[in-house]
Design a protein around this motif. Structure first.
Motif, short mmCIF file in Angstrom:
data_model
loop_
_atom_site.label_atom_id
_atom_site.label_comp_id
_atom_site.label_asym_id
_atom_site.label_seq_id
_atom_site.Cartn_x
_atom_site.Cartn_y
_atom_site.Cartn_z
N MET A 1 31.18 -11.50 -41.50
CA MET A 1 30.81 -11.75 -40.11
C MET A 1 29.46 -11.13 -39.78
N GLY A 2 29.06 -10.10 -40.51
CA GLY A 2 27.81 -9.41 -40.22
C GLY A 2 26.60 -9.95 -40.94
N ASP A 3 26.76 -11.04 -41.68
CA ASP A 3 25.67 -11.57 -42.50
C ASP A 3 24.61 -12.24 -41.64
N PRO A 4 23.40 -11.65 -41.50
CA PRO A 4 22.36 -12.26 -40.66
C PRO A 4 21.87 -13.59 -41.21
N ALA A 5 22.07 -13.81 -42.52
CA ALA A 5 21.57 -15.04 -43.14
C ALA A 5 22.54 -16.20 -43.02
N ALA A 6 23.76 -15.94 -42.56
CA ALA A 6 24.76 -17.01 -42.50
C ALA A 6 24.41 -18.02 -41.42
N ASP A 7 24.72 -19.26 -41.68
CA ASP A 7 24.47 -20.35 -40.73
C ASP A 7 25.75 -20.60 -39.96
N ARG A 8 25.93 -19.89 -38.86
CA ARG A 8 27.19 -19.94 -38.10
C ARG A 8 27.10 -20.95 -36.95
N PRO A 9 28.19 -21.67 -36.69
CA PRO A 9 28.19 -22.60 -35.56
C PRO A 9 27.81 -21.93 -34.23
N SER A 10 28.23 -20.68 -34.05
CA SER A 10 27.97 -19.99 -32.78
C SER A 10 26.53 -19.53 -32.63
N TYR A 11 25.81 -19.50 -33.76
CA TYR A 11 24.48 -18.89 -33.74
C TYR A 11 23.39 -19.89 -34.12
N LYS A 12 23.53 -21.12 -33.70
CA LYS A 12 22.47 -22.07 -33.89
C LYS A 12 21.30 -21.69 -32.97
N ASP A 13 20.16 -21.50 -33.56
CA ASP A 13 19.01 -21.05 -32.77
C ASP A 13 18.63 -22.09 -31.71
N SER A 14 18.36 -21.58 -30.52
CA SER A 14 17.90 -22.47 -29.46
C SER A 14 16.43 -22.81 -29.68
N LYS A 15 16.05 -23.97 -29.21
CA LYS A 15 14.67 -24.42 -29.40
C LYS A 15 13.94 -24.45 -28.07
#
Length: 303
Positions: free
Chosen positions: A289-303
């Motif tokens: 859960m702490g992996d900054p490199a993971a591509d998580r559904p909750s953490y899709k970068d806003s544009k």
């Protein structure tokens, strides 16, 4: 069953935590009887000098102090019911004290404690912190709930397994303290992850950001211990699963609901830990859960 020391302890549940606690009891001079449904766990116990027992009831027959290291309150209830059916927790049976190190439910512990005390037996809720390494080294922290007389009876075994024994109140208090603690751990994992994602997005590497955090007021056990040992090296092998963390957060929220305590942050944290938002399965180590490199559904970068 007796030995020269006369000290027999039992451990039911010989996973990474239970096996470590059994090993610590052995080093402290206890004879240890153990049971686990896994044949591999039973074999490992035998090789370590722990007397493997075919059933949990056999452990109760061998020992006066019994340590439970089980996944849920339902498992604890099943083990106690089986021992009662075998006559090992009756009013005429020799006194036993049960140390339940599972992260369980306060109300379940209170009911078990009251019922067993009436028949001359002790039940302590004693959830632990420190992970498999702490269990194996006898350096756990124990959050203890229960009556003073049973705490005293269990103290030699507790001291063999733990460096810190925190008696926080009557039966159920240990469970409450552990759920509060693990709710914070789940929250700290999310907030530390977000801090490092922001640092990296703005040009500061995770290791450099952690050096600052751990020298300042934002630090926590997650940033000081978990990230350096399991996240940044990408080993993700702390020994604690995402499923267990989800269970503990759920129990904390249920406890809050039962006492009328609003916890909007915990509610959000539970959503973020859910599989559909984290991408993690229950069997995954919770360090993922702490992996900054993971591509998580909750953490899709806003544009």
């Amino acid at each position: 069953m007796a030995t020269e020391t006369g000290r027999w302890a039992g451990v039911i549940g010989l996973g990474s935590m239970g096996f470590g606690m059994a090993s610590s009891l052995l080093r402290a001079g206890f004879e240890v009887a153990g049971h686990d449904p896994s044949p591999a766990a039973q074999d490992r116990a035998r090789e370590a000098g722990i007397a493997p027992m075919a059933t949990a009831e056999d452990v109760f027959a061998a020992a006066e102090v019994i340590v439970l290291s089980l996944p849920t309150a339902a498992h604890v209830l099943d083990v106690i019911a089986a021992a009662q059916d075998a006559g090992q927790l009756g009013a005429n049976a020799r006194a036993r004290v049960i140390i339940d190190t599972s992260t369980s439910e306060a109300e379940v512990s209170r009911k078990l404690s009251a019922a067993l005390d009436e028949r001359g037996h002790g039940f302590l809720d004693a959830p632990v912190s420190g992970g498999p390494a702490g269990a194996a080294s006898g350096q756990l922290s124990v959050m203890l709930g229960g009556d003073e007389k049973w705490v005293a009876a269990a103290m030699p075994a507790l001291e063999a397994m733990a460096a810190k024994i925190l008696h926080v109140g009557p039966s159920g208090a240990g469970n409450v303290a552990k759920l509060v603690n693990n709710m914070l751990v789940a929250s700290h994992m999310v907030t530390t992850l977000e801090a490092l994602r922001l640092a990296e997005a703005a040009g500061v590497g995770a290791e450099d950001a952690l050096r600052v955090i751990n020298s300042a007021t934002g630090r926590s056990a997650i940033s000081e211990i978990h990230y350096p040992n399991w996240v940044l090296p990408r080993s993700f092998d702390s020994g604690f699963s995402t499923g267990l963390m989800r269970k503990d957060v759920r129990l904390a929220r249920e406890l809050a609901q039962s006492v009328g305590c609003a916890m909007p942050v915990a509610d959000l944290v539970a959503e973020l830990w859910a599989e559909e938002n984290s991408g993690l399965k229950d069997a995954d180590d919770f360090m993922h859960m702490g992996d900054p490199a993971a591509d998580r559904p909750s953490y899709k970068d806003s544009k």
